[in-house]
Design a protein around this motif. Structure first.
Motif, PDB file in Angstrom:
ATOM      1  N   CYS A 196       0.834  -1.208   0.000  1.00  0.00           N
ATOM      2  CA  CYS A 196       0.000   0.000   0.000  1.00  0.00           C
ATOM      3  C   CYS A 196       0.863   1.251   0.000  1.00  0.00           C
ATOM      4  O   CYS A 196       0.625   2.181  -0.777  1.00  0.00           O
ATOM      5  CB  CYS A 196      -0.923   0.008   1.219  1.00  0.00           C
ATOM      6  SG  CYS A 196      -2.227  -1.215   1.163  1.00  0.00           S
ATOM      7  N   ARG A 197       1.872   1.277   0.865  1.00  0.00           N
ATOM      8  CA  ARG A 197       2.745   2.447   0.928  1.00  0.00           C
ATOM      9  C   ARG A 197       3.545   2.632  -0.354  1.00  0.00           C
ATOM     10  O   ARG A 197       3.865   3.753  -0.731  1.00  0.00           O
ATOM     11  CB  ARG A 197       3.692   2.333   2.120  1.00  0.00           C
ATOM     12  CG  ARG A 197       3.034   2.668   3.442  1.00  0.00           C
ATOM     13  CD  ARG A 197       4.053   2.819   4.542  1.00  0.00           C
ATOM     14  NE  ARG A 197       4.800   1.597   4.796  1.00  0.00           N
ATOM     15  CZ  ARG A 197       4.409   0.634   5.629  1.00  0.00           C
ATOM     16  NH1 ARG A 197       3.283   0.764   6.295  1.00  0.00           N
ATOM     17  NH2 ARG A 197       5.137  -0.441   5.798  1.00  0.00           N
ATOM     18  N   GLY A 198       3.853   1.540  -1.036  1.00  0.00           N
ATOM     19  CA  GLY A 198       4.630   1.603  -2.272  1.00  0.00           C
ATOM     20  C   GLY A 198       3.807   1.943  -3.495  1.00  0.00           C
ATOM     21  O   GLY A 198       4.343   2.041  -4.600  1.00  0.00           O
ATOM     22  N   GLY A 199       2.495   2.080  -3.336  1.00  0.00           N
ATOM     23  CA  GLY A 199       1.648   2.438  -4.464  1.00  0.00           C
ATOM     24  C   GLY A 199       1.233   1.266  -5.324  1.00  0.00           C
ATOM     25  O   GLY A 199       0.802   1.446  -6.461  1.00  0.00           O
ATOM     26  N   HIS A 200       1.345   0.037  -4.820  1.00  0.00           N
ATOM     27  CA  HIS A 200       0.998  -1.153  -5.581  1.00  0.00           C
ATOM     28  C   HIS A 200      -0.454  -1.581  -5.384  1.00  0.00           C
ATOM     29  O   HIS A 200      -0.885  -2.573  -5.958  1.00  0.00           O
ATOM     30  CB  HIS A 200       1.921  -2.315  -5.206  1.00  0.00           C
ATOM     31  CG  HIS A 200       3.366  -2.015  -5.453  1.00  0.00           C
ATOM     32  ND1 HIS A 200       3.904  -1.943  -6.705  1.00  0.00           N
ATOM     33  CD2 HIS A 200       4.376  -1.727  -4.589  1.00  0.00           C
ATOM     34  CE1 HIS A 200       5.186  -1.649  -6.622  1.00  0.00           C
ATOM     35  NE2 HIS A 200       5.495  -1.508  -5.338  1.00  0.00           N
ATOM     36  N   VAL A 201      -1.187  -0.854  -4.551  1.00  0.00           N
ATOM     37  CA  VAL A 201      -2.589  -1.178  -4.291  1.00  0.00           C
ATOM     38  C   VAL A 201      -3.435   0.042  -4.623  1.00  0.00           C
ATOM     39  O   VAL A 201      -3.119   1.153  -4.205  1.00  0.00           O
ATOM     40  CB  VAL A 201      -2.809  -1.584  -2.809  1.00  0.00           C
ATOM     41  CG1 VAL A 201      -4.265  -1.925  -2.561  1.00  0.00           C
ATOM     42  CG2 VAL A 201      -1.917  -2.747  -2.437  1.00  0.00           C
ATOM     43  N   ARG A 202      -4.505  -0.189  -5.370  1.00  0.00           N
ATOM     44  CA  ARG A 202      -5.444   0.883  -5.713  1.00  0.00           C
ATOM     45  C   ARG A 202      -6.849   0.413  -5.384  1.00  0.00           C
ATOM     46  O   ARG A 202      -7.194  -0.737  -5.632  1.00  0.00           O
ATOM     47  CB  ARG A 202      -5.362   1.238  -7.193  1.00  0.00           C
ATOM     48  CG  ARG A 202      -4.051   1.894  -7.557  1.00  0.00           C
ATOM     49  CD  ARG A 202      -4.069   2.356  -9.002  1.00  0.00           C
ATOM     50  NE  ARG A 202      -2.986   3.283  -9.249  1.00  0.00           N
ATOM     51  CZ  ARG A 202      -3.084   4.599  -9.102  1.00  0.00           C
ATOM     52  NH1 ARG A 202      -4.221   5.143  -8.745  1.00  0.00           N
ATOM     53  NH2 ARG A 202      -2.057   5.376  -9.329  1.00  0.00           N
ATOM     54  N   VAL A 203      -7.642   1.326  -4.837  1.00  0.00           N
ATOM     55  CA  VAL A 203      -9.041   1.044  -4.536  1.00  0.00           C
ATOM     56  C   VAL A 203      -9.877   2.023  -5.355  1.00  0.00           C
ATOM     57  O   VAL A 203      -9.741   3.233  -5.210  1.00  0.00           O
ATOM     58  CB  VAL A 203      -9.341   1.211  -3.028  1.00  0.00           C
ATOM     59  CG1 VAL A 203     -10.819   0.998  -2.757  1.00  0.00           C
ATOM     60  CG2 VAL A 203      -8.509   0.245  -2.218  1.00  0.00           C
ATOM     61  N   ASN A 204     -10.702   1.473  -6.228  1.00  0.00           N
ATOM     62  CA  ASN A 204     -11.541   2.275  -7.125  1.00  0.00           C
ATOM     63  C   ASN A 204     -10.715   3.302  -7.906  1.00  0.00           C
ATOM     64  O   ASN A 204     -11.125   4.431  -8.108  1.00  0.00           O
ATOM     65  CB  ASN A 204     -12.662   2.973  -6.350  1.00  0.00           C
ATOM     66  CG  ASN A 204     -13.586   1.977  -5.697  1.00  0.00           C
ATOM     67  OD1 ASN A 204     -13.834   0.899  -6.229  1.00  0.00           O
ATOM     68  ND2 ASN A 204     -14.090   2.317  -4.534  1.00  0.00           N
TER      69      ASN A 204
END
Length: 116
Positions: A21-29
């Motif tokens: 999440c902190r690395g920008g590998h997770v996106r929500v909507n």
């Protein structure tokens, strides 16, 4: 967010989920997710992990880790199918320790990547 990723077994550990999440590998909507972000039913989660894009829809926002059969019911997997093995085998790879590509090799790589 990190608890949900870990509880539905998309990542092995909660710290790995938080790092993703902190690395920008997770996106929500479509928006970058923070580890503490709350999610609800119907949210689309995109996780880029180990070179594979996972697209899942949240059905049940779990608060703690559950068994594998219950975790499978907490999401709907909408990930694209993986590319065929022939395509993966045709991608040129440099030998480990071969150093930086030469200028000629860089041009060839750029030409290959422009066709994707």
């Amino acid at each position: 967010m990190d608890v949900w990723l870990w509880s539905v077994r998309l990542v092995k550990t909660r710290s790995t989920a938080a790092s993703a999440c902190r690395g920008g590998h997770v996106r929500v909507n479509g928006a970058p997710a923070k580890p503490s972000q709350a999610i609800g039913p119907g949210d689309e989660v995109r996780l880029w992990s180990h070179g594979v894009l996972r697209i899942v829809e949240v059905v049940d926002p779990l608060k703690k880790r559950v068994g594998a059969p219950a975790a499978a019911l907490a999401l709907i997997d909408r990930s694209p199918p993986p590319p065929p093995k022939e395509v993966l085998a045709s991608i040129p790879r440099r030998d480990r320790g071969a150093g930086r590509p030469t200028k000629r090799e860089r041009r060839q790589l750029d030409r290959l990547k422009s066709f994707e």
